[in-house]
Design an enzyme around this catalytic site. Sequence first.
Site, mmCIF file in Angstrom:
data_model
loop_
_atom_site.group_PDB
_atom_site.id
_atom_site.type_symbol
_atom_site.label_atom_id
_atom_site.label_comp_id
_atom_site.label_asym_id
_atom_site.label_seq_id
_atom_site.Cartn_x
_atom_site.Cartn_y
_atom_site.Cartn_z
ATOM 1 N N LYS A 116 31.817 3.497 3.764
ATOM 2 C CA LYS A 116 30.474 3.487 4.350
ATOM 3 C C LYS A 116 30.493 2.932 5.765
ATOM 4 O O LYS A 116 29.738 3.394 6.624
ATOM 5 C CB LYS A 116 29.508 2.678 3.480
ATOM 6 N N LYS A 198 32.878 18.692 -6.155
ATOM 7 C CA LYS A 198 31.770 18.149 -6.937
ATOM 8 C C LYS A 198 30.428 18.549 -6.327
ATOM 9 O O LYS A 198 30.301 18.611 -5.103
ATOM 10 C CB LYS A 198 31.912 16.614 -6.928
ATOM 11 N N LYS A 201 24.600 15.553 -3.601
ATOM 12 C CA LYS A 201 23.219 15.607 -3.130
ATOM 13 C C LYS A 201 23.158 15.751 -1.618
ATOM 14 O O LYS A 201 22.117 16.050 -1.059
ATOM 15 C CB LYS A 201 22.393 14.414 -3.625
#
Length: 334
Positions: A116, A198, A201
Site C-alpha cells: 500500500k 482473480k 473490485k
Amino acid sequence: MEETTQKVLYSAVQPSGNLTIGNYLGAIRNWVKLQHEFTCFYAIADLHAITVKQEPALLRRRTLELAALYVACGVDPAACTLYVQSNVAAHAELTWVLNTLTYVGEMERMTQFKDKAARHAENVNMGLMDYPVLMAADILLYQTQVVPVGIDQRQHLEIARDIAIRFNNRYGETFRVPEAYILKEGAKITSLQDPVRKMSKSDENPNASVFLSDDRDTIMRKFRRAVTDSDDRIVAAEEKPGVTNLLNIYAAFKGCTVPEAEKAFQGFGYGDFKFAVGETVADALAPIQAEQQRLLADKGYLAGILKEGAARAAYAARKTLSKVYRKVGFYRGE
Ligand code: TRP
C-alpha cells in the site's frame, strides 16, 4: 460454563469499493454461515478505511450500504453483533496501548503495508503503518478465539497473536490468543475477461467483474461478453479457465457441484451457456438488491440495528479495556 458456550469469532470488512460476486461467494456468505456456529462480532471497519483517502460523504454512505447489504444477504442482527467500528471508542483506545508493544521495524516489514505504501506513495501516513495494530485491537478486545482469514490477512492475524502474547508476558494473562479459522475456500472466482486472474473490485476493464449492485441488463451483458475459448465443450479443465470460471459461478449460485453443472449444460453452445449463467446470477442477486434498497429506505431501522450492535460491542470491549488499563497502571479513580 466455558465448554457449553460458543467460541467468539471476529471479522470485519472495510466500507471501500464496490463488492463483486467473488466477495459475496467468499466473504459475505461465510458471515451468514458462521453466525449460528459462533458468537460473532462483525464490524464495518471505517477506522481502517481512512488509512487511505476517503471522500467523507461517500464513506458514510458506503458504511450504511454495506450494513444494509450484509443484512440483506442474511446476516441476522439478532444472531450476531453487527456494528460500525468507529462507534465503539475502545478500538482506538486499545490501539494506543498496543502501539507501545509494537515495534516500528515489524510494521515496516508487513507485506500489505509495503504494497500500500508503494501504491499510495503520496500518503504513507502513520495510520497506514498502524493498520495491523488497530486490527489486533479489534480482535483482542472481544477475547476472540477464531478469526476467519484468507491468505491476505494471515500475516495480520499473526501479528495480533504476537502482540497478545507480548502483553500477557509483560502484564499477566489478559488477552486470549486468537487462532486462524481457515475457510474452506470455495472455487476462486476469476475475471470474466482474463479468467486466470482473480475477479477484482478495482479492475480497469468494466466487463471483468460483476458487482453486487449491477442490474440485470449489465449482468447479462457482462456474461455475454465473458471470455470462453475456441472449442465448444462445457467442462471444467485447467486449459479452459473461462469456461471453468463460469461453471464455478453457476454451481456456487445454484448450490450444486461442478459436475452437476457440466451435466446441466450438455449439448449447449457457449452463447446459451453464458446466457443461462447470467440469468442465474441476476436471479440470485435480484432479491438481495431489493432487500438492500428496502433497508436503505428505512434509515431508522438500520440505525437501530447498528446502535444496538455498537452498544453490545462496547459493553464487551469495555470489560477487556478496563482490565488492560488496570494492568498497565493507569489511575482508575479508586
Ligand atoms: N483488514 C481487513 C480486510 O481488509 C478488515 C479487518 C479489520 C479485519 N479488522 C479486522 C478482519 C479484524 C479480521 C479481523 O479485509
